[in-house]
Structure formats: structure tokens, C-alpha cells
Design an enzyme around this catalytic site. Structure first.
Site, PDB file in Angstrom:
ATOM      1  N   PHE A   1      49.320  55.872  49.817  1.00 16.78           N
ATOM      2  CA  PHE A   1      48.182  56.692  50.219  1.00 16.78           C
ATOM      3  C   PHE A   1      48.677  57.687  51.274  1.00 16.78           C
ATOM      4  CE2 PHE A   1      46.297  52.702  48.770  1.00 16.78           C
ATOM      5  CZ  PHE A   1      45.287  53.149  47.928  1.00 16.78           C
TER       6      PHE A   1
ATOM      7  N   PHE B   1      49.504  55.326  54.915  1.00 19.35           N
ATOM      8  CA  PHE B   1      49.981  53.967  54.700  1.00 19.35           C
ATOM      9  C   PHE B   1      50.192  53.713  53.214  1.00 19.35           C
ATOM     10  CE2 PHE B   1      45.484  53.361  53.892  1.00 19.35           C
ATOM     11  CZ  PHE B   1      45.448  52.379  52.908  1.00 19.35           C
TER      12      PHE B   1
ATOM     13  N   GLU C   1      49.944  50.411  50.336  1.00 21.15           N
ATOM     14  CA  GLU C   1      49.493  49.045  50.083  1.00 21.15           C
ATOM     15  C   GLU C   1      50.505  48.332  49.190  1.00 21.15           C
ATOM     16  OE1 GLU C   1      45.868  46.567  47.922  1.00 21.15           O
ATOM     17  OE2 GLU C   1      46.123  48.711  47.548  1.00 21.15           O
ATOM     18  N   ILE C   2      50.996  47.186  49.634  1.00 15.70           N
ATOM     19  CA  ILE C   2      51.867  46.346  48.811  1.00 15.70           C
ATOM     20  C   ILE C   2      50.972  45.395  48.025  1.00 15.70           C
ATOM     21  CG2 ILE C   2      53.637  44.556  48.843  1.00 15.70           C
ATOM     22  CD1 ILE C   2      54.847  45.909  51.259  1.00 15.70           C
ATOM     23  N   VAL C   3      51.050  45.478  46.689  1.00  6.83           N
ATOM     24  CA  VAL C   3      50.137  44.731  45.821  1.00  6.83           C
ATOM     25  C   VAL C   3      50.758  43.418  45.366  1.00  6.83           C
ATOM     26  CG1 VAL C   3      48.681  44.863  43.771  1.00  6.83           C
ATOM     27  CG2 VAL C   3      49.221  46.948  45.044  1.00  6.83           C
TER      28      VAL C   3
ATOM     29  N   CYS D   1      54.606  41.155  45.164  1.00  2.78           N
ATOM     30  CA  CYS D   1      55.998  41.031  45.604  1.00  2.78           C
ATOM     31  C   CYS D   1      56.523  39.695  45.104  1.00  2.78           C
ATOM     32  CB  CYS D   1      56.087  41.115  47.129  1.00  2.78           C
ATOM     33  SG  CYS D   1      57.760  40.881  47.764  1.00  2.78           S
TER      34      CYS D   1
ATOM     35  N   GLN E   1      66.030  33.140  43.546  1.00  2.00           N
ATOM     36  CA  GLN E   1      65.542  33.143  44.926  1.00  2.00           C
ATOM     37  C   GLN E   1      66.577  32.540  45.871  1.00  2.00           C
ATOM     38  OE1 GLN E   1      61.679  31.291  44.986  1.00  2.00           O
ATOM     39  NE2 GLN E   1      60.728  32.876  43.712  1.00  2.00           N
ATOM     40  N   VAL E   2      66.308  32.649  47.164  1.00  2.00           N
ATOM     41  CA  VAL E   2      67.182  32.147  48.239  1.00  2.00           C
ATOM     42  C   VAL E   2      68.562  32.804  48.168  1.00  2.00           C
ATOM     43  CG1 VAL E   2      67.729  30.082  49.568  1.00  2.00           C
ATOM     44  CG2 VAL E   2      65.996  29.948  47.807  1.00  2.00           C
TER      45      VAL E   2
ATOM     46  N   GLY F   1      68.670  36.252  49.253  1.00  2.00           N
ATOM     47  CA  GLY F   1      68.514  37.447  50.082  1.00  2.00           C
ATOM     48  C   GLY F   1      67.945  38.632  49.341  1.00  2.00           C
ATOM     49  N   TYR F   2      67.565  38.445  48.057  1.00  2.00           N
ATOM     50  CA  TYR F   2      67.050  39.569  47.283  1.00  2.00           C
ATOM     51  C   TYR F   2      65.708  40.066  47.833  1.00  2.00           C
ATOM     52  CZ  TYR F   2      70.572  38.490  43.694  1.00  2.00           C
ATOM     53  OH  TYR F   2      71.750  38.286  43.029  1.00  2.00           O
TER      54      TYR F   2
ATOM     55  N   THR G   1      64.546  40.018  50.937  1.00  2.00           N
ATOM     56  CA  THR G   1      64.756  40.821  52.153  1.00  2.00           C
ATOM     57  C   THR G   1      65.335  42.183  51.815  1.00  2.00           C
ATOM     58  OG1 THR G   1      65.077  38.846  53.515  1.00  2.00           O
ATOM     59  CG2 THR G   1      66.015  40.904  54.340  1.00  2.00           C
TER      60      THR G   1
ATOM     61  N   LEU H   1      50.532  47.903  54.450  1.00  2.00           N
ATOM     62  CA  LEU H   1      49.447  46.935  54.535  1.00  2.00           C
ATOM     63  C   LEU H   1      49.501  46.044  53.302  1.00  2.00           C
ATOM     64  CD1 LEU H   1      46.385  49.057  55.751  1.00  2.00           C
ATOM     65  CD2 LEU H   1      47.774  47.487  57.104  1.00  2.00           C
TER      66      LEU H   1
ATOM     67  N   TYR I   1      51.201  31.120  51.150  1.00  2.00           N
ATOM     68  CA  TYR I   1      52.600  30.902  50.804  1.00  2.00           C
ATOM     69  C   TYR I   1      53.473  32.115  51.142  1.00  2.00           C
ATOM     70  CZ  TYR I   1      50.428  27.154  48.108  1.00  2.00           C
ATOM     71  OH  TYR I   1      49.702  26.057  47.730  1.00  2.00           O
ATOM     72  N   ALA I   2      52.856  33.275  51.284  1.00  2.00           N
ATOM     73  CA  ALA I   2      53.632  34.503  51.491  1.00  2.00           C
ATOM     74  C   ALA I   2      53.673  34.947  52.944  1.00  2.00           C
ATOM     75  CB  ALA I   2      53.059  35.636  50.631  1.00  2.00           C
TER      76      ALA I   2
ATOM     77  N   ILE J   1      42.149  49.901  50.054  1.00  2.00           N
ATOM     78  CA  ILE J   1      42.989  48.813  49.572  1.00  2.00           C
ATOM     79  C   ILE J   1      42.126  47.722  48.937  1.00  2.00           C
ATOM     80  CG2 ILE J   1      44.698  49.283  51.356  1.00  2.00           C
ATOM     81  CD1 ILE J   1      43.782  46.800  52.817  1.00  2.00           C
TER      82      ILE J   1
ATOM     83  N   TYR K   1      41.329  40.689  48.939  1.00  2.00           N
ATOM     84  CA  TYR K   1      41.524  39.430  48.230  1.00  2.00           C
ATOM     85  C   TYR K   1      40.908  38.286  49.043  1.00  2.00           C
ATOM     86  CZ  TYR K   1      44.912  42.054  45.447  1.00  2.00           C
ATOM     87  OH  TYR K   1      45.512  42.966  44.630  1.00  2.00           O
TER      88      TYR K   1
END
Length: 729
Positions: free
Chosen positions: A525, A530, A532-534, A536, A543-544, A546-547, A549, A568, A574-575, A599, A602
Site C-alpha cells: 500500500f 506500509f 501487509e504480509i498475508v 509466510c 525448515q530450521v 535459516g530460510y 529469516t 503489518l 504459532y507465528a 488490511i 483475522y
């Protein structure tokens, strides 16, 4: 509109010419075949331009869309009697009949060339030149065996094909236009001659200038080895960076030598030290070997120059090319110590560019606004060159002299000492390596190394309703939809699909071995400041590593380039931990009025935000921190070496003295201790304890607090209790 329509009609002319492209090989100078091919194309263009106008119309009709009424979709006239392949040399050319119907749409040749009726001869001859370039590139595409080179040929073929249909000029567009690096190779060699040989007498300096011109001329006509050949020869090299330069070299330097409808640049003027490093060793070896083999054929006046002086010249230049501290590659090389300009004559004059340069819309079907590669690894060899993240962000404007004068803080370390320490650790080998399994290694260290080796790559992609869908992009989007669906099982699959394929959303995709293993879907936007991260997610078996990061760091770099400095997102339970590690917090810096209504909200999730700092190179941040730690360590070691001295014990207490000033203790001042100034009140111990405990809770994990929190209040000071020490190893 199909790009290949009408090619079969024009292709026999190529077969007759017998042109074979001077395809890049394992490195070397262009042979006589290359020069001969270019000459044959020039002869064919001259013959075609001298043909009668009806013959020209017939040739251009093959590449012109039908203008007949009824919205005919034919985009190239095809003769009812196509010429034999290869054409017979004894065959008489038939008269051109503008009423001859097209084999495809049945409309006449005249219906295909009505737009050319009032076109001048000069413009028609220009279009005919592009036609022959298209036919030549068509042969290149079919004869080329290397996949990277073939794709570049095909992209240029589509570009020229489109320019004929639209009667426009071939216009290369990339997010980076030449020059690609400063200083250029030409300027670097100029600086080298000035740096090493300016003290020589005029005659000897003239000899050096001849050697420099000879070297630059060799680079301008040097054939680069293909990326696949280079990977076999140098498997540990920066394959992605080389491939990017190889694609640029083909588009701007190599192909335009034969297809003069494309703008041409000299290699030495648009490339710099990076390309020179990748070719110098092989080039030097082959040039010297060739000189030794052909020494008997050299003219006597050139023999000493090439066999004696040229090897020494190359050896000295090689040191400067691969040196990390050579001044010749600094853009401020000509600035003297006082800021003045050192008088210097140009050693090698720049050859003029014969044709004007044009830049406009690229014909590549990937939407540049939604599909930009941000990884230098294995870039698509196309006319459109997205800006890679591997390439560093351009630094902000340097501060003025006044702005640089920040107030000195008591206890600041002198810059002279910092520079002295920095000089001892500029060599990366001097910085101790941390094992990827070590607790001290950065989370993204393994991922960063994999990206450098070309194992993984990052691309910002998105769907587009304005252009023809790109098959590879669509495959990646489907892969992302699958990853998000598997890793976010509570999210409806239809909802994920709708957002991933929504043209307003983009996704930073993580590609490994050609398949998607993770990504971050986001919506920008710009007007609100800003993004918006929808979604990830990284697939579970990757996983684990470093991908996650490294993905977020690339996303931060991408947004800094687009001048959006706030993220935002709504994170579930969990996230939240992941986002905290990436710099997100519940303290939202964006005003509520900016994001309410924009945005997606949820239920049961926590709104988190992250403010970006444009001065931080996020993808290299852990490397910088590692170097800073090493600097601090060196400074501590130096300070300890200075103050490491054993003083005799205090004997004054035996003589009845109850207390002494702290500063009277021998050696205390040498450690840097300073007495508290008058007028400054001592901190309240309870308040100090409360403040320090709050700080400690923010910087230490909970399991460490048991050790650090086991302290007792004793006469206004804090002492670690002996029974609070941990037991065991």
C-alpha cells in the site's frame, strides 16, 4: 498474437546465406567466421534495400498483420507458392503480385501492407534491416545448443519481431541500463596506466598506452564462455553474477555486432571490475600462449612489444584486478589529497557509439511490475533484466562535511584506533568462522551461503491480467499455493488461491532445484506507507535451515528499494515467535487511521508491525554484526594488553586507615574509571535493580534469568551470591 507467424516464409533466406552465429564458446577472440557472417548480413541488407518497392513490400508483408476488414487475426502473409528450401540460385525471381492471397487467411498481400503505402524509403529500408536481423536470430535460436544463450537469442528475436509489427524501434529495457558498473574496465585501465606509469618518460609511456589499447581491444572482441561451461571449469565461483553479466554482454555487445538494428556498446565501456575478474585469468593465458605460438609471424617492430612488454603489463594489471585495496577501481581515483583534480591525459580515447540508444517496453511476457527477480542466482536470460538483490542497494547520498560532525561522546574510541583495528581484520579469512551447527552462527548463515552457491534463489512474482501469462511464473504460483495450503491447514484453500493469484498481491518465492519450497505473500500500500504480509511459510522438510529469516531479509531489502518502510501482519500464536525474531513487535508504529479498512482482520490473531531502517543491509546484517563483534574483541584485547599489570597490595589499612578514595587505588584510573562528577546524585539501588531487571528480561531468554537474577542487596551494591552459582559442567 503469435510471435512465430511468418517465420517459415522468411527462413529460406537464412539458409541460403549460410550464416552461422559466432556462438560464445570456451572463451576466445572472434574468428573470421564471425566477421564473415557480419559482412554477409551487410551484403544481404544492401541487396534487399536496392530491390524494387513491390519486392520490399512482399518481404515486409511476411511480418505484417492483416489489415482487412473483419478483424482478421493473421499476423503475417504467407505465399501460396513458398520458395524451395534451400532456394535455387538459378531460379528467376517472380514479379510481385499484391493481389496474391495469403495461404493462411486468404486476404491479399495488399491487405497486409496497406500501412506501408505512405512510408518513406528510408523507413522501409530500416524495417527491412530488422527483418534480416529477425531471420538471422531465428537461425541462431535453432542452431544454438546452449540453453542460456538460446533463450537470450529468442528474447531478442521476439523484441525485433514485435518492433516490425508495431513499426517501432527495437528498444531494450532492463531495470539497469548500461553502464552496469563504475568505474568501467576502460576507466580502470586508464587509472592503472596513470597509477603505475605516469612517472615514465614520454616515449616509454607511449609504449604502455599501446599495450593498454591492445588489451582493451582484445576484451571488446573476446567471446565469453557460456555459464554452463564456466560452472564446469570453476564450480565454486559466483555463477549467478557471471550469468547476469553474460546475458547483458550478449544483448548489448555480442549480438548487435551482427544485428545492427540493436544498440551496440563496447564491453570495456559498460562493464567493470566484476566481469574483468571473471575473464582475466583465462584471457591472459590464451593471449600469451597464442603470442608464443605465432611469434614467427609477428612483425619485427611488434615482436618485442608483445613477447616482452605485454606479459609484464598483464602481470602488473592482474595484481590490481584481484587486489582488494587497489585504488584504480575507486571512483575518486583522480581526486587528490586536498580534493583537487590531478592533471591527467586520457590514455585510451573512447570510441564513439555509432547508433542512438533507445529504451522502452520490453516484449518479454513476464510483467515487470509484478515479476522481478531479486536473486542473482540463475537469472532468466532475457531482454528484461530484473534488479537482483544480490546486487547491493545504492548507498544514500553521502553526508555533507557539517552533517558528519557529530558531537563527541565521553568514552568514544578514537577513529584512528578503529581504522587500525579494521585494517587487521579486513581479510575475511582473519575472522573466525563459526560452524553452521554452532550456537553462535547466524540463523540465516546457511541460507546465505546456499544463495551464493546458486543452490537457492529468490524471485518476487505475481499474476498479471495485462500480459500473456508466463508458464514458469504460473507454475511457481501453483507451487506457492500448495506450500501455503500444507503449512497453513486452518486457512481455507480457496482463500489462499484467491490471494496468491490476485494481481494486487505479490509473493517473494524461494526456489530450490527449480521448485518452490517457501514464500511470503504480501500486498503493498504505497499511498499508506506500509505493506501487509498475508502468508509466510516454508515447506516442512526445509525448515530450521535459516530460510525463513533469509526470506524476510530479502523482503525487507525489496521494500527499502521501493521506499516502503513498514510491515503489518496478523500472526497466530504459532507465528508470533518467528515474527519477534524478525524484528516485529506489538507496538505498531503506523497510525491506526493509515491501515484500518486496508488490511485483512483475522479472528484470534495478533497484529504485529515492523519498522525498517533504510541504512541497514538486511541480507548481510549478520555478517556485519559478526565483524563488529570481532572489532570489539580486538579493542578489548588491546586495552587488556595496555592495563595488564600487577600492583602491590594496599598496606594502608594495616596502619589504621578505615577508607580511601577509589581513585587512589593504583591502576584504577588506567582501566578507564572516572570519578562521579559533583552534583550528580547516586542512583537509588531499588530503582536501578528494577530498571536492570526489565532490560535483562528483554535481552535474555527465561532460562538464563535464574542465574542472573540470583543476586542479593548488600550495602547499596549488588553481589552475586556464592550459592546461586550453577553446579555441574
Amino acid at each position: 498474437m503469435a510471435d512465430s507467424a511468418g517465420i517459415q516464409q522468411g527462413s529460406p533466406a537464412i539458409g541460403a546465406a549460410g550464416l552461422v552465429p559466432a556462438a560464445p564458446g570456451a572463451g576466445g577472440t572472434e574468428g573470421s567466421g564471425a566477421a564473415g557472417g557480419s559482412a554477409r548480413i551487410a551484403v544481404k541488407k544492401a541487396q534487399l534495400r536496392s530491390s524494387p518497392r513491390p519486392k520490399k513490400l512482399e518481404k515486409l508483408g511476411v511480418y505484417s498483420s492483416c489489415k482487412a476488414e473483419g478483424a482478421c487475426k493473421c499476423n503475417g502473409w504467407k505465399s501460396q507458392n513458398p520458395p524451395p528450401t534451400p532456394p535455387r540460385t538459378d531460379q528467376q525471381s517472380n514479379a510481385v503480385n499484391l493481389e496474391e492471397p495469403c495461404r493462411s487467411c486468404s486476404h491479399t498481400l495488399g491487405d497486409h501492407v496497406t500501412h506501408l503505402e505512405n512510408v518513406s524509403e528510408e523507413e522501409m529500408n530500416r524495417l527491412l534491416g530488422i527483418v534480416l536481423d529477425v531471420e538471422y536470430l531465428y537461425t541462431c535460436v535453432h542452431k544454438e545448443e546452449d540453453a542460456d544463450t538460446k533463450q537470450v537469442y529468442f528474447s531478442l528475436f521476439k523484441l525485433l519481431r514485435k518492433s516490425i509489427l508495431q513499426m517501432g524501434k527495437p528498444m531494450l529495457e532492463a531495470q539497469e541500463s548500461p553502464p552496469f558498473e563504475k568505474p568501467s574496465i576502460e576507466q580502470g585501465v586508464n587509472n592503472f596506466v596513470q597509477y603505475k606509469f605516469s612517472h615514465l618518460p614520454s616515449k616509454e609511456r607511449q609504449t604502455i598506452m599501446e599495450l593498454a589499447k591492445m588489451f582493451l581491444n582484445q576484451i571488446n572482441y573476446w567471446q565469453l564462455e557460456t555459464p554452463s561451461q564456466r560452472r564446469q571449469r570453476v564450480p565454486n565461483d559466483d555463477a549467478a553474477g557471471y550469468k547476469a553479466n553474460y546475458t547483458r554482454w550478449l544483448c548489448y555487445c555480442n549480438v548487435p555486432q551482427f544485428c545492427d538494428s540493436l544498440p551496440r556498446y563496447e564491453t570495456t565501456q559498460i562493464f567493470g571490475r566484476t566481469l574483468l575478474r571473471s575473464v582475466f585469468t583465462v584471457m591472459r593465458k590464451q593471449l600469451l600462449e597464442q603470442a608464443r605460438q605465432e611469434k614467427d609471424k609477428l612483425p619485427p617492430e611488434k615482436r618485442t612489444l608483445i613477447l616482452t612488454h605485454f606479459p609484464k603489463f598483464l602481470s602488473m594489471l592482474e595484481e590490481e584486478v584481484y587486489s582488494h585495496s587497489s585504488p584504480i577501481w575507486s571512483q575518486d581515483f583522480l581526486a587528490g589529497a586536498s580534493g583537487g583534480q590531478i592533471p591527467i591525459h586520457t590514455v585510451i580515447s573512447a570510441p564513439p557509439v555509432a547508433r542512438p540508444l533507445y529504451y522502452s517496453t520490453s516484449p518479454v511476457s513476464v510483467d515487470p511490475s509484478s515479476c522481478g527477480s531479486i536473486s542473482p542466482a540463475r537469472k532468466t536470460a532475457s531482454v528484461l533484466e530484473p534488479n537482483p538483490v544480490g546486487e547491493k542497494r545504492k548507498p544514500s547520498e553521502p553526508l555533507s562535511h557539517e552533517e558528519n560532525k557529530r558531537p563527541r561522546v565521553v568514552g568514544d574510541i578514537p577513529m584512528e584506533l578503529i581504522n587500525e583495528v579494521m585494517a587487521t581484520i579486513t581479510d575475511p579469512a582473519a575472522i573466525p568462522e563459526t560452524s553452521l551447527l554452532s550456537a553462535h552462527s547466524a540463523r540465516d548463515e546457511a541460507a546465505r551461503l546456499e544463495e551464493r552457491r546458486g543452490v537457492i534463489e529468490f524471485h518476487v512474482i505475481g499474476n498479471s491480467l495485462n500480459q500473456k501469462p508466463n508458464k514458469r511464473i504460473l507454475m511457481w504460483l501453483v507451487g506457492l499455493q500448495n506450500v501455503f495450503s500444507h503449512q497453513l491447514p486452518r486457512m481455507p484453500k480457496e482463500y489462499i488461491t484467491r490471494l496468491v493469484f490476485d494481481p494486487k498481491h505479490k509473493t517473494l518465492s524461494l526456489i530450490k532445484d527449480g521448485r518452490v519450497i517457501g514464500g511470503i505473500c504480501f500486498r503493498m500500500f504505497p499511498s499508506q506507507g506500509f505493506t501487509e504480509i498475508v502468508f509466510c511459510a516454508v515447506t516442512s522438510n526445509e525448515q530450521v535451515k535459516g530460510y525463513g529469516t533469509h526470506l524476510m531479509n530479502h523482503l525487507k531489502e525489496y521494500h527499502i528499494k521501493h521506499e516502503i518502510l513498514n510491515f503489518l501482519t496478523y500472526a497466530d500464536e504459532y507465528a508470533i515467535g518467528y515474527f519477534k525474531k524478525q524484528g516485529f513487535s506489538k507496538d505498531i508504529k503506523v497510525p491506526k487511521a493509515k491501515y484500518v479498512g486496508y488490511i485483512k482482520d483475522y479472528e484470534g490473531a495478533t497484529l504485529m508491525g515492523c519498522e525498517l531502517n533504510p541504512s541497514i543491509p538486511y541480507t548481510e546484517f549478520s555478517v556485519i554484526i559478526k565483524k563488529q563483534k570481532e572489532i570489539i574483541k580486538k579493542l578489548i584485547e588491546r586495552k587488556q594488553a595496555q592495563i595488564r599489570k600487577v600492583y602491590p597490595g594496599l598496606s594502608c589499612f594495616k596502619e589504621g586507615v578505615r577508607q580511601i578514595p577509589i581513585e587512589s587505588i593504583p591502576g584504577i584510573r588506567e582501566t578507564g574509571w572516572k570519578p562521579i562528577g559533583k552534583g550528580k546524585e547516586l542512583k537509588d539501588p531499588d530503582q536501578l535493580y528494577s530498571t536492570l531487571k526489565t532490560i535483562l528480561q528483554h535481552v535474555k531468554p527465561p532460562e538464563c534469568l535464574a542465574f542472573y537474577g540470583a543476586c542479593e542487596k548488600n550495602r547499596g551494591t549488588w553481589v552475586l551470591s556464592s550459592h546461586s552459582l550453577p553446579h555441574g559442567p
